[in-house]
Design an enzyme around this catalytic site. Structure first.
Site, mmCIF file in Angstrom:
data_model
loop_
_atom_site.group_PDB
_atom_site.id
_atom_site.type_symbol
_atom_site.label_atom_id
_atom_site.label_comp_id
_atom_site.label_asym_id
_atom_site.label_seq_id
_atom_site.Cartn_x
_atom_site.Cartn_y
_atom_site.Cartn_z
ATOM 1 N N GLU A 1 -4.743 -2.588 4.928
ATOM 2 C CA GLU A 1 -4.659 -2.886 6.093
ATOM 3 C C GLU A 1 -5.864 -3.666 6.891
ATOM 4 O O GLU A 1 -5.204 -4.471 7.686
ATOM 5 C CB GLU A 1 -4.179 -2.463 6.699
ATOM 6 C CG GLU A 1 -2.825 -1.404 6.026
ATOM 7 C CD GLU A 1 -3.120 -0.320 5.520
ATOM 8 O OE1 GLU A 1 -3.752 0.296 4.480
ATOM 9 O OE2 GLU A 1 -1.704 0.145 5.808
ATOM 10 N N THR B 1 0.953 -1.216 0.325
ATOM 11 C CA THR B 1 -0.058 -0.129 0.182
ATOM 12 C C THR B 1 0.908 1.505 0.141
ATOM 13 O O THR B 1 1.742 1.291 0.862
ATOM 14 C CB THR B 1 -0.989 0.392 1.191
ATOM 15 O OG1 THR B 1 -1.644 1.014 1.241
ATOM 16 C CG2 THR B 1 -0.098 -0.236 2.346
HETATM 17 P P1 AMP Z 1 -6.439 1.723 0.451
HETATM 18 O O1 AMP Z 1 -5.225 1.227 1.395
HETATM 19 O O2 AMP Z 1 -5.610 2.296 -1.027
HETATM 20 O O3 AMP Z 1 -7.781 1.217 0.234
HETATM 21 O O4 AMP Z 1 -6.347 3.367 1.047
HETATM 22 C C1 AMP Z 1 -7.299 3.464 1.980
HETATM 23 C C2 AMP Z 1 -7.806 4.342 2.123
HETATM 24 O O5 AMP Z 1 -9.054 4.954 1.392
HETATM 25 C C3 AMP Z 1 -8.489 4.582 3.639
HETATM 26 O O6 AMP Z 1 -8.259 4.709 5.141
HETATM 27 C C4 AMP Z 1 -9.340 6.333 3.794
HETATM 28 O O7 AMP Z 1 -8.930 7.447 3.770
HETATM 29 C C5 AMP Z 1 -9.874 6.010 2.023
HETATM 30 N N1 AMP Z 1 -10.973 5.567 1.362
HETATM 31 C C6 AMP Z 1 -11.618 4.342 1.358
HETATM 32 N N2 AMP Z 1 -12.859 3.948 1.726
HETATM 33 C C7 AMP Z 1 -14.110 4.675 1.535
HETATM 34 C C8 AMP Z 1 -14.809 5.746 1.729
HETATM 35 N N3 AMP Z 1 -15.692 5.090 1.306
HETATM 36 N N4 AMP Z 1 -14.687 6.989 1.695
HETATM 37 C C9 AMP Z 1 -14.243 8.264 2.087
HETATM 38 N N5 AMP Z 1 -12.494 7.276 2.048
HETATM 39 C C10 AMP Z 1 -12.192 6.149 1.764
#
Ligand code: AMP
Length: 543
Positions: free
Chosen positions: A330, A185
């Site tokens: 994570e 990530t």
């Molecule tokens: P990733 O690990 O790349 O999927 O990123 C995770 C991050 O994406 C989270 O900590 C949030 O900051 C953001 N995220 C995921 N889902 C949402 C959602 N529905 N609304 C706003 N932010 C989100």
């Protein structure tokens, strides 16, 4: 007193064998990189997966070896998921859109022994392979007829490897805590961090997802995971989809609106999972063509905030329920989903308020919000703090990265998400911002996400970002950066006037600038760090 029950390991190989026996005529449909649609049944998937496991053994793959993939969502990628994990090796999915230096870092940090690659990404590996001294071989995911000439050394053809094996293979049994798969990530700074899933965490996560009230997945479902299999196991679809006996529809390399619309219609997709950007493309196409969906019931939208306008458009124009989900790499990834309780339904304005939030907990995850000193904050819908989580499908450390691990957990062992949020008395969590993105003005927080959401509601705004810029008196003040819709000449005063009616006065951006495009990372997220760098010397007119 210990319970007197058997202790059988939860293993990924059980999923595929269970699915093949119980849903013998269920289909897996893929748009292939070669072009045509491919379809086969669960038992055929299981047989080919066993053949692949034998082929991996023939190549010398041992338990714990990392098997890299750089591939689209297709049946062959699914076979690699199950064959590598099932035999005790580790399926390491990689995002092809990462910058080259990060891909090189990831392959070497994970110590991948083999890399499976789709035809599309072969040129990428031809360029980079010299940086992968430990990779013993590359497998091109195609058949002999489509095998291209390549400079890549130590190359194998996927179908040739499979053809040499029969499907007579018994999956080994081992401890359920054994690592099954990994995904790196990318943070805003530094190298990507490795998340190492286990058989137990993946199986439990799949069962947790299937227990969500309001997201029924079963043999009547036809699921389209548009979310890539290189990003957090396509949110678990490959695992829970098979346990539920659903038809899986893989979009391959074609993620544009028209291709997705065709696939949804042709394969009678009922449930489509993906990030907001993908649905923007799909909805744009549907609008343009004046089309409707004949089968689609639900979309699950996550990865970044689902705009309320999108949730409403899905409902009003197409009768599709758009459900927002929140999670992280994570967390395997799902944490919350935003489905109003039955007593909250009826009045759409109310419902939309709830659907616009990131949602209620899925079983198996716990969450709390804390202030800067780690004190737990109340669930009053007002108090904002860092969101912490824990659960059986949440990491307890980054792979071989003690520095990142040390920063990622609270003293009492909860994982720090880096998201700032509120939790209301009904248990619905709402993301306010990333810890790093929130704007601190005179000691108060301004949510960049809220401002962006309001700005994109302007009909002439295609995309918007808000960052904090240094300010002598207030420490930081918001700067709004806008990409106009084509042909629009909307100006600063129009934007400020529009926002004035929608946000608190002290939240109003101190300036508005217009740009041709905004920087996006490999998973489509806005890169605020890049914007902050770009505007680091910007002087606000209010200085
Ligand atoms: P990733 O690990 O790349 O999927 O990123 C995770 C991050 O994406 C989270 O900590 C949030 O900051 C953001 N995220 C995921 N889902 C949402 C959602 N529905 N609304 C706003 N932010 C989100």
């Amino acid at each position: 007193m210990r319970g007197m029950m058997m202790d059988r390991p939860l293993l990924i190989s059980q999923i595929i064998e269970f699915a093949a026996v119980n849903f013998p005529d269920q289909e897996i449909v893929s748009r292939t990189t070669e072009g045509p649609i491919h379809r086969y049944t669960y038992p055929e998937l299981a047989k080919r997966t066993r053949q692949l496991a034998k082929a991996l053994e023939t190549l010398g793959v041992k338990p714990e070896d990392r098997i890299g993939t750089i591939a689209w969502n297709t049946y062959r990628h699914l076979e690699i998921y199950y064959a590598s994990s099932g035999m005790g090796a580790i399926c390491h999915t990689m995002n092809p859109r990462l910058p080259a230096d990060q891909l090189i870092y990831i392959v070497n940090h994970a110590k991948d022994r083999f890399i499976f690659v789709d035809l599309t990404f072969l040129p990428l590996l031809e360029k980079l392979h010299e940086h992968f001294p430990d990779v013993e071989g590359f497998v091109v995911m195609t058949d002999e007829a489509n095998m291209p000439k390549t400079d890549l050394p130590r190359v194998h053809c996927y179908e040739t490897l499979l053809k040499a094996q029969d499907g007579d293979y018994t999956w080994p049994e081992f401890d359920e805590h054994t690592a099954s798969s990994m995904c790196y990530t990318s943070g805003t700074t530094g190298n990507p961090k490795g998340v190492l899933y286990s058989h137990r965490s993946n199986v439990l996560h799949a069962l947790y997802v299937l227990s969500i009230s309001g997201v029924p997945i079963n043999e009547d479902s036809s699921i389209l995971p548009v979310v890539p299999m290189f990003h957090v196991n396509a949110w678990g679809v490959p695992y829970f989809g098979l346990i539920a006996g659903a038809k899986l529809v893989f979009p391959g390399p074609k993620l544009d609106g028209p291709s997705l619309a065709d696939l949804i219609e042709e394969e009678q997709v009922t449930d489509a999972w993906g990030v907001p950007t993908v649905w923007l493309g799909l909805l744009g196409h549907m609008r343009q063509q004046g089309k409707t969906f004949s089968s689609l019931k639900r979309t699950l939208i996550g990865g970044s905030a689902a705009p309320r306008a999108m949730i409403t458009e899905f409902r009003d124009k197409y009768g599709v329920e758009a459900i927002q989900g929140w999670g992280m790499t994570e967390m395997s990834p799902l944490g919350t989903v935003s489905i109003p309780r039955p007593s909250m339904r009826g009045d759409w304005d109310n419902e939309l308020e709830i659907r616009g939030k990131q949602g209620r907990l899925m079983f198996g995850v716990e969450m709390k919000i804390v202030d800067a000193d780690g004190n737990t904050l109340p669930h009053d819908g007002e108090s904002q703090g860092e969101l912490l989580v824990r659960g059986n499908a949440v990491i307890d450390g980054y792979y071989e990265n003690p520095e990142a691990t040390a920063k990622a957990f609270s003293d009492d062992g909860w994982f720090r998400t880096g998201d700032v949020s509120t939790i209301d008395p009904d248990g619905y969590m709402e993301i306010v911002d990333r810890v790093k993105d929130v704007i601190k003005s005179g000691g108060e927080w301004i949510s960049s996400i809220d401002l962006e959401n309001e700005a994109v509601a302007h009909p002439e705004v295609a995309e918007a970002a808000v960052i904090g810029v240094k300010h002598a008196k207030w420490q930081e003040r918001p700067l709004l950066i806008v990409v106009r819709e084509q042909g629009s000449s909307v100006g600063k005063e129009d934007m400020l006037k529009f926002l004035e009616e929608r946000v608190a006065k002290w939240w109003l951006p101190d300036d508005v600038v217009f740009v041709e495009e905004l920087p996006h990372g490999a998973t489509g997220k806005l890169q605020k760090a890049k914007l902050r760098e770009q505007f680091k010397d910007y002087t606000l007119p209010t200085e």
